[in-house]
Design a protein around this motif. Structure first.
Motif, short mmCIF file in Angstrom:
data_model
loop_
_atom_site.label_atom_id
_atom_site.label_comp_id
_atom_site.label_asym_id
_atom_site.label_seq_id
_atom_site.Cartn_x
_atom_site.Cartn_y
_atom_site.Cartn_z
N ARG A 98 0.82 -1.31 -0.06
CA ARG A 98 0.06 0.04 0.03
C ARG A 98 0.78 1.23 -0.01
N VAL A 99 0.16 2.32 -0.42
CA VAL A 99 0.81 3.66 -0.22
C VAL A 99 0.04 4.55 0.72
N LEU A 100 0.42 4.74 1.79
CA LEU A 100 -0.31 5.72 2.92
C LEU A 100 0.29 7.13 2.88
N ALA A 101 -0.54 7.95 2.82
CA ALA A 101 -0.56 9.36 2.34
C ALA A 101 -1.09 10.20 3.49
N ALA A 102 -0.37 11.34 3.97
CA ALA A 102 -1.13 12.21 4.80
C ALA A 102 -0.67 13.79 4.47
N VAL A 103 -1.42 14.65 4.92
CA VAL A 103 -1.08 16.02 4.81
C VAL A 103 -1.12 16.67 6.17
N ALA A 104 -0.25 17.51 6.64
CA ALA A 104 -0.13 18.07 7.87
C ALA A 104 -0.27 19.64 7.73
N LEU A 145 -3.95 3.76 -0.34
CA LEU A 145 -3.89 3.25 -1.60
C LEU A 145 -3.54 1.87 -1.48
N PRO A 146 -4.24 0.97 -1.81
CA PRO A 146 -3.74 -0.64 -1.58
C PRO A 146 -2.97 -0.84 -3.05
N THR A 147 -1.83 -1.30 -2.92
CA THR A 147 -0.92 -1.66 -4.06
C THR A 147 -0.72 -3.21 -4.14
N PRO A 148 -1.59 -4.17 -4.03
CA PRO A 148 -1.01 -5.56 -3.98
C PRO A 148 -0.78 -5.76 -5.21
N VAL A 155 4.06 6.65 -10.66
CA VAL A 155 3.88 8.02 -10.83
C VAL A 155 2.18 8.10 -10.52
N ARG A 156 1.42 7.26 -11.11
CA ARG A 156 0.14 7.28 -10.69
C ARG A 156 -0.35 6.92 -9.46
N GLN A 157 0.53 5.97 -9.07
CA GLN A 157 0.22 5.57 -7.43
C GLN A 157 0.46 6.89 -6.59
N VAL A 158 1.40 7.34 -6.74
CA VAL A 158 2.17 8.48 -5.84
C VAL A 158 0.93 9.48 -5.98
N THR A 159 0.68 9.99 -7.39
CA THR A 159 -0.30 11.11 -7.49
C THR A 159 -1.67 10.78 -6.79
N ASP A 160 -2.18 9.53 -7.16
CA ASP A 160 -3.35 9.14 -6.50
C ASP A 160 -3.29 9.27 -4.86
N ALA A 161 -2.51 8.70 -4.24
CA ALA A 161 -2.38 8.67 -2.85
C ALA A 161 -2.35 9.94 -2.41
N LEU A 162 -1.38 11.05 -2.94
CA LEU A 162 -1.51 12.42 -2.65
C LEU A 162 -2.61 13.03 -2.74
N ASP A 163 -3.21 12.83 -3.77
CA ASP A 163 -4.49 13.70 -3.98
C ASP A 163 -5.79 13.13 -2.99
N GLY A 164 -5.57 11.68 -2.76
CA GLY A 164 -6.49 11.15 -1.70
C GLY A 164 -6.53 11.84 -0.53
N ALA A 165 -5.34 12.22 -0.22
CA ALA A 165 -5.02 12.85 1.28
C ALA A 165 -5.42 14.47 1.38
#
Length: 403
Positions: A96-102, A114-117, A126-136
């Motif tokens: 998974r990719v875990l994202a947070a914003v502070a 974002l699960p990444t099994p 790149v899509r994984q990173v941007t999707d996880a960031l955008d979700g947070a």
């Protein structure tokens, strides 16, 4: 030329130093009055008033209320404007990719997982990173452009000489030589990359068991076995970023592993890594071994063993402690750290019981005798370290009023 922002001792630089001191005090203590800020900084009341007016005009502080319950008129309180800046962190694992914003005060305002099994990524990195960031970012009610800086934590390390990820062959899709350039093109903010265990050490140094310590080792055991080395208050990363990859360390009691980068394992990993705990439990006849991912099973077994004092469970914990101390002895003998922090679920699950056993064994195996402590940052320490790292750089930029 006198009077420029970068000249030490000029009024602008001195004002900026006072501004930063006041902002740091507000971050540490919360809302403060002008009088209290003056006392803590040593500034006169007029100078403190000018400072607060300057910071308020710059959007860095806000008037938040007044003091109550004291003799005399209520005093205005000031606090850091939480909306002055935002920073983000990502914790990347194969699953998974875990994202947070502070916000700039350090409060987490949005998170996303974002699960990444699977052995092959379902979507490009790149899509994984941007999707996880955008979700947070969406969870925080912000946009991508609101984030000042992003720190991404991964297993292994990006070689500063080649830009390629090393020591993490189990992380699919992250080994392209063009990956960092692709991520830089896709993201509008500065991005930094750091080893996951190093970020756990940042979290412990800023928020947890290593506060106030300039020299310590953090031993991590969860999905993999690794260490972070903090010397003189700074992370030691090594020439290729691989300092602390102790899972590859040859140790007594384990077969000699050759071609370790292809095997993605080594002697210490085979002896004391999380995957060794369920195997050891079966060998010792521990009953009711749970099923599931090995790291979760190892943590559950260690936690249960620490809570019981019967034969197989006690033997499991003592053998595990000896194995951990075997590898730690090499680190301690070379580095002579002041402190060793035990972190990661397969270590923190054992609590003080496991810590005591490892400490006793280590005193038998190494001449140096550092103090062992259990990590205090238990909830997503890698992600918390990423946020702390991103926040430190963001504050240095946003809080600099000399420009």
């Amino acid at each position: 030329m006198a009077g420029t922002a970068g000249t030490p001792g000029t009024p602008r630089v001195l004002r900026a130093m006072n501004d930063r001191a006041a902002l740091d005090l507000l971050l540490e203590h919360g809302p403060l009055s002008r009088t209290r800020i003056g006392k803590l900084t040593g500034l006169s009341k007029p100078t403190a008033s000018q400072l607060l007016a300057r910071l308020e005009a710059a959007g860095l502080v806000l008037a938040t209320g007044t003091t109550e319950g004291r003799p005399g008129p209520n005093a205005q309180l000031y606090a850091v404007n939480a909306k002055a800046a935002y920073a983000a962190g990502l914790d990347v694992t194969p699953e998974r990719v875990l994202a947070a914003v502070a916000d700039v005060t350090g409060r987490t305002v949005g998170s996303y997982e974002l699960p990444t099994p699977g052995r092959r990524p379902a979507q490009p990195v790149v899509r994984q990173v941007t999707d996880a960031l955008d979700g947070a970012v969406k969870a925080a009610g912000l946009t991508r452009a609101d984030v000042h800086r992003l720190v991404i934590g991964t297993p292994g390390a990006f070689d500063p000489n080649t830009g390629r990820l090393r020591y993490a062959s189990h992380l699919p899709g992250w080994h392209s030589p063009a990956l960092l350039d692709e991520l830089a093109a896709a993201l509008p903010m500065p991005v930094e990359y750091e080893n996951d265990v190093n970020l756990a050490a940042v979290a412990e140094q800023r928020l947890g068991a290593a506060r106030g310590h300039e020299d310590f080792v953090l031993l991590w055991n969860e999905g993999g076995l690794g260490a972070a080395l903090v010397l003189g208050g700074r992370l030691h990363r090594g020439w290729t970023g691989g300092a602390g990859e102790v899972g590859f360390l040859p140790v007594p009691g384990a077969p000699l592993v050759r071609q370790v980068t292809k095997a993605n394992s080594g002697g210490y990993q085979e002896l004391a890594g999380s995957q060794a705990v369920p195997r050891l439990a079966r060998e010792l006849g521990v009953p009711d071994i749970p099923s599931g991912p090995y790291a979760e099973v190892a943590a559950a077994l260690v936690e249960r063993a620490a809570a019981r004092d019967d034969g197989p469970h006690r033997q499991l914990l003592e053998t595990y402690a000896t194995r951990l101390a075997t590898g730690l002895a090499s680190l301690v003998s070379v580095l002579d750290p002041e402190l060793v922090v035990l972190s990661g679920a397969s270590l923190t699950a054992g609590g003080d019981t496991l810590r005591t056993l490892v400490q006793d064994e280590l005193e038998e195996l190494a001449a140096a005798r550092p103090r062992l402590v259990v990590g205090e940052v238990r909830e997503h320490p890698v992600l918390r370290g990423a946020l702390e790292s991103a926040l430190a750089a963001t504050r240095d930029e946003v809080f600099d009023t000399s420009r």
